[in-house]
Design a protein around this motif. Structure first.
Motif, mmCIF file in Angstrom:
data_model
loop_
_atom_site.group_PDB
_atom_site.id
_atom_site.type_symbol
_atom_site.label_atom_id
_atom_site.label_comp_id
_atom_site.label_asym_id
_atom_site.label_seq_id
_atom_site.Cartn_x
_atom_site.Cartn_y
_atom_site.Cartn_z
ATOM 1 N N UNK A 108 59.998 67.151 50.432
ATOM 2 C CA UNK A 108 59.136 67.966 49.579
ATOM 3 C C UNK A 108 57.832 68.294 50.291
ATOM 4 N N UNK A 109 57.269 69.453 49.923
ATOM 5 C CA UNK A 109 55.981 69.901 50.445
ATOM 6 C C UNK A 109 55.976 69.950 51.971
ATOM 7 N N UNK A 110 56.957 70.643 52.531
ATOM 8 C CA UNK A 110 57.106 70.675 53.987
ATOM 9 C C UNK A 110 55.896 71.292 54.690
ATOM 10 N N UNK A 111 55.227 72.246 54.070
ATOM 11 C CA UNK A 111 54.096 72.892 54.729
ATOM 12 C C UNK A 111 52.857 72.002 54.731
ATOM 13 N N UNK A 112 52.729 71.117 53.727
ATOM 14 C CA UNK A 112 51.585 70.192 53.637
ATOM 15 C C UNK A 112 50.258 70.924 53.825
ATOM 16 N N UNK A 113 50.094 72.042 53.129
ATOM 17 C CA UNK A 113 48.878 72.845 53.262
ATOM 18 C C UNK A 113 47.740 72.232 52.447
ATOM 19 N N UNK A 129 43.542 67.192 51.350
ATOM 20 C CA UNK A 129 44.792 67.211 52.095
ATOM 21 C C UNK A 129 45.987 67.007 51.170
ATOM 22 N N UNK A 130 47.126 67.511 51.606
ATOM 23 C CA UNK A 130 48.399 67.203 50.960
ATOM 24 C C UNK A 130 49.362 66.687 52.024
#
Length: 764
Positions: free
Chosen positions: A724-729, A751-752
């Motif tokens: 999940x949340x591969x972009x981590x933008x 951050x994510x």
């Protein structure tokens, strides 16, 4: 005939010419788009081969083979599909069942909801947040669990998808579900009784930025004669870490010279754990009556530690405010326990009547404690804050429904609801040993009472046209008292509600929906109580909170239009338009008082409006293309527009409402392996919101990519891997505030993180 309730509907502002043309263009474009694939598919399908004529006599060498007799097979019983439930409902409704809930292997309900048309989540990816329909939260979206309002302190993030039977999303209110739903209603239906034995176990592990997360769920269902039950249990333990940076700058408007510059960085670590137990027990009594008991128990605990560093350089030629601290350390602990028991009795009366009576009681307790130590640049402690809060909520509710079927196509319903909740809250806040609530008291007691009466009439006039008319009265009274004063607030609302569905063909593959409704948004108890809640680090982004006893509820008149096209194999395409005209709009404004402290307080500031279009499609590739690939597509796009009168534009929109939201998801089942892979892209664009002539906020775009793979060893054992949340933008929020002579800007970057998980699913 109850349909005459149409005359009680308040007048709705006429659509402008632009709105008329937009509606016609959107529906016309959709119809043309839908017609093309269907027509192409029809043209490409070869005509069936003509069977050999049976008139010619068979030769002696090759006698005619006898035609085998075909037996008629009927499949009876079982719950209708989610798509069929949606098609047959007169009011617009989206139903999400177990297949969709299990698809991505989500760990929270919010992760499931974010992929639905028009639904957005307010927080950072992976951190949950407020659930919003059509971009609207804060009381605009009604959240129900088993048709009941959720108690204070309850978070949907605490529910796991394994505990849920289905999710119902209603875009317009009905008399039975309630009218506190300007944006719509989301009803979470927990696991129901089943007629077959069920014994499922799921164990999962995940990692987010190196932090472990464990979860497990067990579901057991069986039927023993006239008694059936469904029990579920889930446990979880999650560790997470966060980092954020906040820059604050204050400049003089006259020459743009800086007055203040600050940089704050915060690192935190959190540990959360919990257990949930739920069930449904049903007895079939003599005479066809049924009795249902639904117990629910949850307990959660959390601990967090955070360290902050604040730097504030000296500026040449200015006399800046001294930095309140250089470093700080904060310890926070929290506990929440909820016990609830609901019961329902149902009996059938003579001549097609049915009576349902329900009652419930609940008890919720929460405790949170925060201890913060601040140090100066020499490392000496200069501030000690100790904040302890305890809240207890007790409540009861009752209600009933009488329904009568006049014939197979006409039914009426009458109902009532009553509930009361009592809250006691104690807060002890000390700063360097000195109480901070002097003059306001530490204890607060509050009581909320709500009552409702409703009636509805649903009629299928013919196989192609159905209509619904409802009328609901709802009254809410709140009373609160603390050492420095009391608040007593009363409000009531009449809500006429109309829905209609017209099938363009007898098969029901295409239909048009229309709704005309009145809904409202009531102020919360926290918004009414004029008891200040002081922030530990008072600033523009973390102000003190103060209620307003004079708040009035918002009233909204709404129009909904929709076109739906259902495909042969369960797919669908739809386009819907909505408009809400809102009176007495409530908004929380932040201002700086004479003492220099920032204070946030809600006000009724005037009228507002919200409009939008929602497009949705889900289908198998074989339904629209000449292919045998097991490829499924799910996509939706929502566009929103709103305006708050009295606030200068542009960007004078409703709070936190984005301009759009979209999802694109697909699944592919390999034919050579027992493997299914898929993923989803969730997108919410960045936006700028003008809160007042002196306040503005900006948010960056949110893009979230989730993927999964499911390997089925057999029908009873499956292994699911997901990321999940591969972009981590990063999430970036910027706020600006002008006080006449200075302009202050606060920019926060949070951050994510990516999350990888593995889950084993057993059917025992």
């Amino acid at each position: 005939m109850p349909i005459t309730a149409i005359s009680t509907v308040p007048a709705v502002p006429a659509l402008t010419g632009l709105q008329h043309s937009t509606l016609a263009a959107c529906l016309g474009l959709l119809c043309a788009t839908l017609a093309q694939p269907v027509a192409a598919q029809t043209a490409a399908t070869p005509a069936p081969a003509t069977p050999p004529s049976t008139a010619a006599p068979a030769t002696a060498a090759e006698p005619a083979a006898p035609t085998p007799a075909l037996e008629r097979v009927e499949i009876l019983g079982g719950r209708s599909s989610d798509t069929e439930d949606r098609r047959q409902s007169t009011a617009s409704k989206i139903v999400i069942g177990r297949e969709e809930l299990d698809r991505q292997g989500d760990s929270t309900v919010a992760d499931v909801l974010k992929r639905l048309p028009g639904v957005t989540i307010g927080g950072r990816p992976g951190r949950g947040g407020e659930i919003r329909m059509r971009g609207l939260g804060s009381g605009y979206t009604q959240i129900l669990v088993n048709g009941e309002r959720v108690p204070y302190g309850f978070s949907l993030d605490s529910l796991t998808p394994e505990q849920i039977e289905r999710i119902e999303v209603m875009r317009a209110p009905t008399a039975e579900t309630g009218a506190q739903a300007i944006a719509g209603t989301i009803n979470i239906v927990l696991r129901e009784n089943v007629s077959r034995r069920l014994n499922n176990l799921q164990l999962g592990a995940a990692s987010e930025n190196g932090q472990p997360q464990l979860n497990g769920a067990w579901t057991r269902a069986d039927k023993l004669g006239a008694f059936s039950y469904n029990l579920s249990a889930s446990v979880y333990r999650r560790r997470s870490q966060d980092h954020s940076d906040t820059d604050t700058e204050r400049r003089l408007l006259a020459d743009q010279s800086p007055v203040l510059q600050q940089h704050q960085s915060i690192d935190s670590q959190d540990v959360h754990s919990g257990i949930h137990l739920g069930g449904r027990m049903q007895w079939r009594l003599d005479g066809g009556d049924t009795l249902v008991l639904m117990p629910f128990l949850m307990h959660s605990e959390g601990q967090s530690q955070s360290d902050s560093v604040l730097t504030q350089p000296l500026l040449v030629g200015t006399q800046p405010d001294a930095a309140t601290y250089a470093t700080s350390h904060t310890d926070t602990s929290s506990r929440f326990t909820l016990a609830r028991l609901n019961g329902q009795w149902q009996t059938r009366l003579n001549e097609g009547g049915k009576l349902e009576v329900k009652a419930g009681t609940s008890l919720a307790r929460s405790h949170s404690g925060t201890e913060r130590l601040e140090f100066d640049s020499a490392g000496l402690a200069n501030n000690h804050i100790d904040d302890q809060r305890q809240v207890q909520d007790t409540g009861w509710s009752t209600g009933g429904k009488y329904s009568h079927t006049l014939d197979s196509e006409h039914s009426i319903g009458l109902g009532w609801e009553a509930e009361q909740s009592q809250r006691t809250e104690s807060r002890n806040e000390l700063q360097n040993g000195v109480p901070q609530q002097i003059g306001f008291g530490e204890d607060l007691s509050a009581r909320t009472r709500r009552g409702a009466l409703w009636a509805q009439d649903e009629w299928n006039f013919n196989p192609q046209w159905s209509a619904y008319a409802g009328l609901r009265w709802e009254g809410i009274g709140t009373y609160s008292a603390w050492d420095a004063g009391t608040v007593n607030n009363q409000s009531s609302v009449w809500s006429p509600l109309l829905h209609s569905a017209w099938k363009l063909n007898p098969q029901g593959s295409e239909q048009i929906r229309a709704s005309l409704t009145r809904s409202y948004r009531a102020p919360t108890l926290n918004n009414l109580v004029a008891r200040p809640l002081l922030s530990n680090n008072n600033s523009l982004t973390d102000p003190d909170r103060l209620g307003n006893p004079q708040l009035k509820p918002e009233l909204a008149t709404g129009i909904d239009l929709a076109f739906e096209h259902y495909l042969s194999s369960g797919g669908l395409m739809s386009a819907s338009l909505f408009h809400r005209q809102i009176a007495d709009y409530m908004r929380t404004l932040t201002s700086q008082g004479a003492d220099g402290r920032w204070v946030a307080q809600p006000f009724n500031i005037g009228n507002a409006s919200s409009s939008g279009i929602e497009l949705e499609a889900k289908f198998r590739a074989s339904e629209l293309l000449d292919t045998k690939a097991a490829f499924d597509v799910r996509t939706n796009l929502s566009l929103f527009k709103s305006q708050v009168e009295g606030v200068p534009g542009p960007n004078n929109r409703l709070d936190s409402q984005p301009r759009a939201s979209a999802n694109l998801g697909a699944d592919y089942r390999l034919l050579s392996l027992p493997l299914t892979v898929g993923g989803n892209l969730n997108w919410t664009p960045g936006d700028t919101l003008q809160l007042s002539d002196a306040q503005r906020t900006e948010r960056n775009a949110k893009r979230v990519i989730d993927i999964y793979a499911l390997w089925a060893f057999n029908s009873n054992v499956k292994l699911r891997a997901s990321a999940a949340n591969l972009l981590a933008a990063d999430q970036i929020i910027t706020s600006q505030s002008q006080d006449g002579s200075t302009l202050q800007q606060v920019s926060s970057v949070a951050r994510t993180y990516r999350t990888a998980s593995l889950r084993v699913e057993w059917r025992l």
